[in-house]
Design a protein around this motif. Sequence first.
Motif, PDB file in Angstrom:
ATOM      1  N   TYR A  34      31.439  25.574  48.942  1.00  0.00           N
ATOM      2  CA  TYR A  34      32.039  25.576  47.614  1.00  0.00           C
ATOM      3  C   TYR A  34      33.200  26.572  47.594  1.00  0.00           C
ATOM      4  CZ  TYR A  34      27.451  23.604  46.470  1.00  0.00           C
ATOM      5  OH  TYR A  34      26.309  22.843  46.446  1.00  0.00           O
ATOM      6  N   PRO A  35      34.270  26.282  46.855  1.00  0.00           N
ATOM      7  CA  PRO A  35      35.363  27.251  46.742  1.00  0.00           C
ATOM      8  C   PRO A  35      34.878  28.553  46.107  1.00  0.00           C
ATOM      9  CG  PRO A  35      36.023  25.085  45.911  1.00  0.00           C
ATOM     10  CD  PRO A  35      34.544  25.033  46.115  1.00  0.00           C
ATOM     11  N   GLY A  36      35.533  29.644  46.469  1.00  0.00           N
ATOM     12  CA  GLY A  36      35.178  30.946  45.930  1.00  0.00           C
ATOM     13  C   GLY A  36      36.043  31.317  44.741  1.00  0.00           C
ATOM     14  N   VAL A  37      35.433  31.957  43.753  1.00  0.00           N
ATOM     15  CA  VAL A  37      36.133  32.431  42.564  1.00  0.00           C
ATOM     16  C   VAL A  37      35.738  33.884  42.323  1.00  0.00           C
ATOM     17  CG1 VAL A  37      36.449  32.180  40.068  1.00  0.00           C
ATOM     18  CG2 VAL A  37      36.234  30.133  41.508  1.00  0.00           C
ATOM     19  N   LEU A  38      36.734  34.733  42.189  1.00  0.00           N
ATOM     20  CA  LEU A  38      36.535  36.140  41.857  1.00  0.00           C
ATOM     21  C   LEU A  38      36.892  36.346  40.390  1.00  0.00           C
ATOM     22  CD1 LEU A  38      36.130  39.172  42.626  1.00  0.00           C
ATOM     23  CD2 LEU A  38      38.561  39.189  43.291  1.00  0.00           C
ATOM     24  N   ILE A  39      35.955  36.879  39.621  1.00  0.00           N
ATOM     25  CA  ILE A  39      36.223  37.171  38.205  1.00  0.00           C
ATOM     26  C   ILE A  39      36.453  38.660  38.035  1.00  0.00           C
ATOM     27  CG2 ILE A  39      35.310  37.207  35.858  1.00  0.00           C
ATOM     28  CD1 ILE A  39      33.789  34.733  36.363  1.00  0.00           C
ATOM     29  N   TYR A  40      37.561  38.991  37.380  1.00  0.00           N
ATOM     30  CA  TYR A  40      37.803  40.357  36.938  1.00  0.00           C
ATOM     31  C   TYR A  40      37.438  40.446  35.456  1.00  0.00           C
ATOM     32  CZ  TYR A  40      40.477  41.771  41.122  1.00  0.00           C
ATOM     33  OH  TYR A  40      40.870  42.115  42.402  1.00  0.00           O
ATOM     34  N   MET A  41      36.476  41.286  35.164  1.00  0.00           N
ATOM     35  CA  MET A  41      35.956  41.450  33.809  1.00  0.00           C
ATOM     36  C   MET A  41      36.983  42.123  32.899  1.00  0.00           C
ATOM     37  SD  MET A  41      33.614  44.682  34.887  1.00  0.00           S
ATOM     38  CE  MET A  41      34.299  46.361  34.792  1.00  0.00           C
ATOM     39  N   ASN A  42      36.673  42.157  31.612  1.00  0.00           N
ATOM     40  CA  ASN A  42      37.478  42.943  30.685  1.00  0.00           C
ATOM     41  C   ASN A  42      36.883  44.344  30.585  1.00  0.00           C
ATOM     42  OD1 ASN A  42      35.198  42.046  29.014  1.00  0.00           O
ATOM     43  ND2 ASN A  42      36.372  42.957  27.328  1.00  0.00           N
ATOM     44  N   ALA A  43      37.425  45.174  29.701  1.00  0.00           N
ATOM     45  CA  ALA A  43      37.068  46.586  29.654  1.00  0.00           C
ATOM     46  C   ALA A  43      35.632  46.842  29.218  1.00  0.00           C
ATOM     47  CB  ALA A  43      38.025  47.334  28.730  1.00  0.00           C
ATOM     48  N   LEU A  44      34.943  45.858  28.663  1.00  0.00           N
ATOM     49  CA  LEU A  44      33.565  46.057  28.222  1.00  0.00           C
ATOM     50  C   LEU A  44      32.563  45.944  29.363  1.00  0.00           C
ATOM     51  CD1 LEU A  44      33.631  44.160  24.807  1.00  0.00           C
ATOM     52  CD2 LEU A  44      33.828  46.624  25.226  1.00  0.00           C
ATOM     53  N   GLY A  45      33.033  45.587  30.543  1.00  0.00           N
ATOM     54  CA  GLY A  45      32.183  45.627  31.718  1.00  0.00           C
ATOM     55  C   GLY A  45      31.366  44.369  31.948  1.00  0.00           C
ATOM     56  N   VAL A  46      30.523  44.430  32.978  1.00  0.00           N
ATOM     57  CA  VAL A  46      29.623  43.325  33.315  1.00  0.00           C
ATOM     58  C   VAL A  46      28.459  43.355  32.327  1.00  0.00           C
ATOM     59  CG1 VAL A  46      28.107  42.354  35.067  1.00  0.00           C
ATOM     60  CG2 VAL A  46      30.277  43.412  35.747  1.00  0.00           C
ATOM     61  N   ARG A  47      28.289  42.259  31.604  1.00  0.00           N
ATOM     62  CA  ARG A  47      27.298  42.178  30.531  1.00  0.00           C
ATOM     63  C   ARG A  47      26.943  40.715  30.329  1.00  0.00           C
ATOM     64  NH1 ARG A  47      32.391  42.107  28.933  1.00  0.00           N
ATOM     65  NH2 ARG A  47      33.019  41.111  26.979  1.00  0.00           N
ATOM     66  N   PRO A 114      40.355  44.040  48.399  1.00  0.00           N
ATOM     67  CA  PRO A 114      40.029  43.398  49.684  1.00  0.00           C
ATOM     68  C   PRO A 114      38.534  43.338  49.956  1.00  0.00           C
ATOM     69  CG  PRO A 114      41.797  45.003  49.956  1.00  0.00           C
ATOM     70  CD  PRO A 114      41.240  45.201  48.581  1.00  0.00           C
ATOM     71  N   ALA A 115      37.786  44.337  49.485  1.00  0.00           N
ATOM     72  CA  ALA A 115      36.339  44.320  49.704  1.00  0.00           C
ATOM     73  C   ALA A 115      35.703  43.152  48.977  1.00  0.00           C
ATOM     74  CB  ALA A 115      35.721  45.638  49.243  1.00  0.00           C
ATOM     75  N   TYR A 116      36.143  42.898  47.741  1.00  0.00           N
ATOM     76  CA  TYR A 116      35.598  41.766  46.987  1.00  0.00           C
ATOM     77  C   TYR A 116      35.982  40.445  47.636  1.00  0.00           C
ATOM     78  CZ  TYR A 116      35.433  45.435  43.385  1.00  0.00           C
ATOM     79  OH  TYR A 116      35.215  46.588  42.692  1.00  0.00           O
ATOM     80  N   LEU A 117      37.243  40.321  48.027  1.00  0.00           N
ATOM     81  CA  LEU A 117      37.718  39.068  48.623  1.00  0.00           C
ATOM     82  C   LEU A 117      37.085  38.830  49.984  1.00  0.00           C
ATOM     83  CD1 LEU A 117      41.461  39.425  47.584  1.00  0.00           C
ATOM     84  CD2 LEU A 117      39.858  37.718  46.710  1.00  0.00           C
ATOM     85  N   ASP A 118      36.924  39.892  50.768  1.00  0.00           N
ATOM     86  CA  ASP A 118      36.290  39.754  52.075  1.00  0.00           C
ATOM     87  C   ASP A 118      34.831  39.335  51.926  1.00  0.00           C
ATOM     88  OD1 ASP A 118      38.589  40.471  53.405  1.00  0.00           O
ATOM     89  OD2 ASP A 118      37.963  42.538  53.798  1.00  0.00           O
ATOM     90  N   TRP A 119      34.132  39.961  50.977  1.00  0.00           N
ATOM     91  CA  TRP A 119      32.722  39.621  50.783  1.00  0.00           C
ATOM     92  C   TRP A 119      32.583  38.157  50.389  1.00  0.00           C
ATOM     93  CZ3 TRP A 119      28.988  37.516  47.963  1.00  0.00           C
ATOM     94  CH2 TRP A 119      27.661  37.863  48.250  1.00  0.00           C
ATOM     95  N   LEU A 120      33.421  37.715  49.472  1.00  0.00           N
ATOM     96  CA  LEU A 120      33.358  36.330  49.014  1.00  0.00           C
ATOM     97  C   LEU A 120      33.681  35.374  50.152  1.00  0.00           C
ATOM     98  CD1 LEU A 120      32.882  34.652  46.426  1.00  0.00           C
ATOM     99  CD2 LEU A 120      35.319  34.894  45.917  1.00  0.00           C
ATOM    100  N   ALA A 121      34.717  35.668  50.915  1.00  0.00           N
ATOM    101  CA  ALA A 121      35.112  34.792  52.022  1.00  0.00           C
ATOM    102  C   ALA A 121      34.035  34.717  53.092  1.00  0.00           C
ATOM    103  CB  ALA A 121      36.422  35.285  52.632  1.00  0.00           C
ATOM    104  N   GLY A 122      33.273  35.790  53.249  1.00  0.00           N
ATOM    105  CA  GLY A 122      32.245  35.820  54.283  1.00  0.00           C
ATOM    106  C   GLY A 122      30.897  35.277  53.853  1.00  0.00           C
ATOM    107  N   PHE A 123      30.754  34.919  52.593  1.00  0.00           N
ATOM    108  CA  PHE A 123      29.478  34.396  52.124  1.00  0.00           C
ATOM    109  C   PHE A 123      29.282  32.999  52.708  1.00  0.00           C
ATOM    110  CE2 PHE A 123      26.605  32.769  48.684  1.00  0.00           C
ATOM    111  CZ  PHE A 123      25.580  33.683  48.910  1.00  0.00           C
ATOM    112  N   PRO A 124      28.102  32.697  53.243  1.00  0.00           N
ATOM    113  CA  PRO A 124      27.918  31.486  54.050  1.00  0.00           C
ATOM    114  C   PRO A 124      28.309  30.169  53.388  1.00  0.00           C
ATOM    115  CG  PRO A 124      26.056  32.959  54.329  1.00  0.00           C
ATOM    116  CD  PRO A 124      26.899  33.558  53.253  1.00  0.00           C
ATOM    117  N   VAL A 125      28.112  30.024  52.074  1.00  0.00           N
ATOM    118  CA  VAL A 125      28.391  28.715  51.463  1.00  0.00           C
ATOM    119  C   VAL A 125      29.767  28.636  50.825  1.00  0.00           C
ATOM    120  CG1 VAL A 125      25.960  28.197  51.093  1.00  0.00           C
ATOM    121  CG2 VAL A 125      27.265  29.346  49.282  1.00  0.00           C
TER     122      VAL A 125
END
Length: 254
Positions: A34-47, A114-125
């Motif tokens: 499946y294609p990878g998608v990185l989400i950048y949250m807004n200032a209220l954080g992960v919730r 780069p850490a986020y993008l590398d992790w996503l790219a390296g995830f098996p699926v």
Amino acid sequence: MTTAHEVRRTTVDITTEDGTADAYLVQPEGEGPYPGVLIYMNALGVRPHIKSVADRIAAAGYVVLLPNLFHRHGRTPVFELPEFVDFERQPELFDRVGPVLDSLTAELAMRDAPAYLDWLAGFPVVAAGPAAVVGYCLGARLGLLTAGTYPERVAALAGFHGGFLAPDTQDSPHLLAHRITAELYFGHADQDPSLPAEQIDRLEKALSEAGVRHRAQVYEGAPHGFTLADTVYYDAAADERHWAELFALLDRTF
């Protein structure tokens, strides 16, 4: 849009140059890729709200990574929030959110990217190739910086009610337009104090002159934060428009 998938949710740890960032990961059930998608949250954080956004994207057939951008201040939740946010009636929230937000400089954010993008790219699926980036408010600015700083890693960027995308400063994200290879879509909030008309014009000029594939629209009558269902700024019609444009971009990209 892709047929809805059942999804699997978990929390993962990502090693950055400055420590460990916890992240919410959602993936479709199935072998992929499946294609990878990185989400950048807004200032209220992960919730819960922004996790529901990740869930909806993943259900359309994407592996979605939602990192805690404020990891230098601790794991999620970095600060406690009410279930429904209204900064005008809850000014004390600025005391919690403001210092944390101000501490996340463009330099630090791009050191993490780069850490986020590398992790996503390296995830098996996850399918081979660059990822899409989706950003809200603060996240739209960081998404634009990422597309310009790591152009080979970003296939598409969707930014909604972003602020400070093209200020008249030496570190403005729009100055990286000449490096961008991704297709971009921006849904701007109407009369947004963090993105006045002169910044919208400056961004448009920079992207056009650089030959960047892009489309930017001002959502008439929609306030800053119009996608944020857990805040007083939510606008249901603008939110639905944002979903249509987001999935259209993802469909074109992948």
